[in-house]
Write a protein that holds these residues in place. Structure first.
Motif, PDB file in Angstrom:
ATOM      1  N   VAL A 167       0.836  -1.205   0.000  1.00  0.00           N
ATOM      2  CA  VAL A 167       0.000   0.000   0.000  1.00  0.00           C
ATOM      3  C   VAL A 167       0.867   1.250   0.000  1.00  0.00           C
ATOM      4  CG1 VAL A 167      -1.721   1.314   1.288  1.00  0.00           C
ATOM      5  CG2 VAL A 167      -1.938  -1.168   1.098  1.00  0.00           C
ATOM      6  N   LEU A 168       1.898   1.262   0.846  1.00  0.00           N
ATOM      7  CA  LEU A 168       2.779   2.430   0.918  1.00  0.00           C
ATOM      8  C   LEU A 168       3.536   2.642  -0.394  1.00  0.00           C
ATOM      9  CD1 LEU A 168       4.215   2.126   4.548  1.00  0.00           C
ATOM     10  CD2 LEU A 168       2.438   3.669   3.722  1.00  0.00           C
ATOM     11  N   VAL A 178       2.338   6.778  -6.789  1.00  0.00           N
ATOM     12  CA  VAL A 178       1.259   7.610  -7.316  1.00  0.00           C
ATOM     13  C   VAL A 178       1.508   9.083  -7.024  1.00  0.00           C
ATOM     14  CG1 VAL A 178      -1.178   8.187  -6.969  1.00  0.00           C
ATOM     15  CG2 VAL A 178      -0.506   5.824  -7.346  1.00  0.00           C
ATOM     16  N   THR A 179       1.995   9.374  -5.820  1.00  0.00           N
ATOM     17  CA  THR A 179       2.207  10.764  -5.410  1.00  0.00           C
ATOM     18  C   THR A 179       3.605  11.279  -5.741  1.00  0.00           C
ATOM     19  OG1 THR A 179       2.854  10.004  -3.189  1.00  0.00           O
ATOM     20  CG2 THR A 179       0.532  10.558  -3.544  1.00  0.00           C
ATOM     21  N   LEU A 180       4.432  10.471  -6.375  1.00  0.00           N
ATOM     22  CA  LEU A 180       5.790  10.884  -6.710  1.00  0.00           C
ATOM     23  C   LEU A 180       5.752  12.062  -7.688  1.00  0.00           C
ATOM     24  CD1 LEU A 180       8.767  10.057  -6.229  1.00  0.00           C
ATOM     25  CD2 LEU A 180       8.616   8.704  -8.329  1.00  0.00           C
ATOM     26  N   LEU A 238      -4.153  10.902 -15.770  1.00  0.00           N
ATOM     27  CA  LEU A 238      -4.071   9.775 -14.851  1.00  0.00           C
ATOM     28  C   LEU A 238      -3.518   8.533 -15.548  1.00  0.00           C
ATOM     29  CD1 LEU A 238      -7.474  10.081 -12.943  1.00  0.00           C
ATOM     30  CD2 LEU A 238      -5.276  11.088 -12.359  1.00  0.00           C
ATOM     31  N   ASN A 239      -2.543   7.908 -14.890  1.00  0.00           N
ATOM     32  CA  ASN A 239      -2.120   6.586 -15.341  1.00  0.00           C
ATOM     33  C   ASN A 239      -2.904   5.531 -14.569  1.00  0.00           C
ATOM     34  OD1 ASN A 239      -0.932   6.490 -12.794  1.00  0.00           O
ATOM     35  ND2 ASN A 239       1.096   7.042 -13.564  1.00  0.00           N
ATOM     36  N   ALA A 240      -2.599   4.259 -14.804  1.00  0.00           N
ATOM     37  CA  ALA A 240      -3.388   3.183 -14.198  1.00  0.00           C
ATOM     38  C   ALA A 240      -3.275   3.186 -12.676  1.00  0.00           C
ATOM     39  CB  ALA A 240      -2.944   1.833 -14.767  1.00  0.00           C
ATOM     40  N   ARG A 241      -2.054   3.379 -12.157  1.00  0.00           N
ATOM     41  CA  ARG A 241      -1.872   3.366 -10.701  1.00  0.00           C
ATOM     42  C   ARG A 241      -2.611   4.526 -10.043  1.00  0.00           C
ATOM     43  NH1 ARG A 241       3.476   2.388 -12.390  1.00  0.00           N
ATOM     44  NH2 ARG A 241       3.963   4.581 -11.956  1.00  0.00           N
TER      45      ARG A 241
END
Length: 258
Positions: A40-41, A47-49, A56-59
């Motif tokens: 999860v982390l 995603v937040t990088l 939006l990408n898939a992640r």
């Protein structure tokens, strides 16, 4: 070699840890709980990088879909001002995501289904329910006890009206833990039993090609609904937690019509 259904759900010490007279082993349950948190982390980190992507990408779509789902769930199940109920969004979001990922990880061969381990589900429910009761006391004080009285009941009959209300409230934590454990254990056990049966029959000689297909179909049919079971159980447990939070915050609205 495949494990039996009972072995799949067994707690196996991996690293023995002795602290004085205490024996605190690092088990397969601990391993898969740590694995779930790490996944999860890592997902949230990627995603937040760099602030995410404008497109939006898939992640990112997957994480935002879960975020919107839990956000709407909190708004629907907990009444009152948004600033009040969104205080609990982080807790509810973490509860939903860890249940969802642990249910999915449990479907991988030779993995461990943490949510089918009763001490885990019981510990999870008992860690949340007392906190909800303390939250009710913090907001409403001793007036919280009025939740257990039916409106208009004569004082001599008050003790008899308290018990029907107090008993369900006291068994909330137990029922929440049993519900999640029983559903996940039943679903995963049926998959493991049918898969083991199909593997045993396929390893026997002298059966026809159609019999091969029949046994594989049984195993596939029992595996197919399991992702839905994992999602529905994570949703059901999270919804019940939201309902209990709503009772602790807004119980006066529920008792006003009694």
């Amino acid at each position: 070699m495949a494990c039996s259904p009972l072995e799949q759900f067994a707690i196996i010490p991996l690293i023995p840890i002795h602290i004085g007279n205490l024996y605190l082993p690092f088990t397969n349950s601990s391993l898969f709980m740590l694995l779930t948190i790490s996944l999860v982390l890592l997902l949230v980190h990627f995603v937040t990088l760099n602030g995410g992507h404008l497109v939006l990408n898939a992640r990112q779509f997957f994480v935002e879909m879960i975020y919107d789902f839990v956000f709407n769930l909190v708004n629907e199940q907990i009444s009152g001002p948004s600033l009040v109920k969104q205080r609990f969004f982080s807790l509810i979001f973490v509860t939903f995501t860890r249940l969802l990922f642990r249910n999915f990880i449990g479907m991988i061969s030779y993995s461990f289904t943490v949510t089918s381990y009763f001490p885990f589900t019981l510990g999870l429910s008992f860690s949340l329910s007392p906190g909800m009761t303390l939250l009710g006391f913090q907001i409403h004080g001793l007036h919280l006890f009025s939740f257990f009285f039916s409106r208009g009941v004569a004082l001599p009959l008050a003790p008899f009206s308290v018990m029907p209300e107090l008993s369900p409230h006291s068994f909330r934590a137990l029922s929440l833990g049993i519900r999640l454990f029983a559903n996940m254990m039943a679903g995963h056990s049926s998959v493991k039993i049918s898969s083991g049966f199909a593997r045993t029959m396929l390893s026997m000689g002298g059966i026809t090609y159609l019999a091969h297909l029949a046994f594989l179909s049984v195993a596939s049919a029992s595996t197919g609904p399991e992702p839905g079971v994992g999602i529905s159980q994570a949703y059901a447990s999270t919804t019940l937690n939201c309902t209990y939070f709503n009772d602790a915050i807004n119980f006066h609205r529920e008792t006003a019509g009694r």
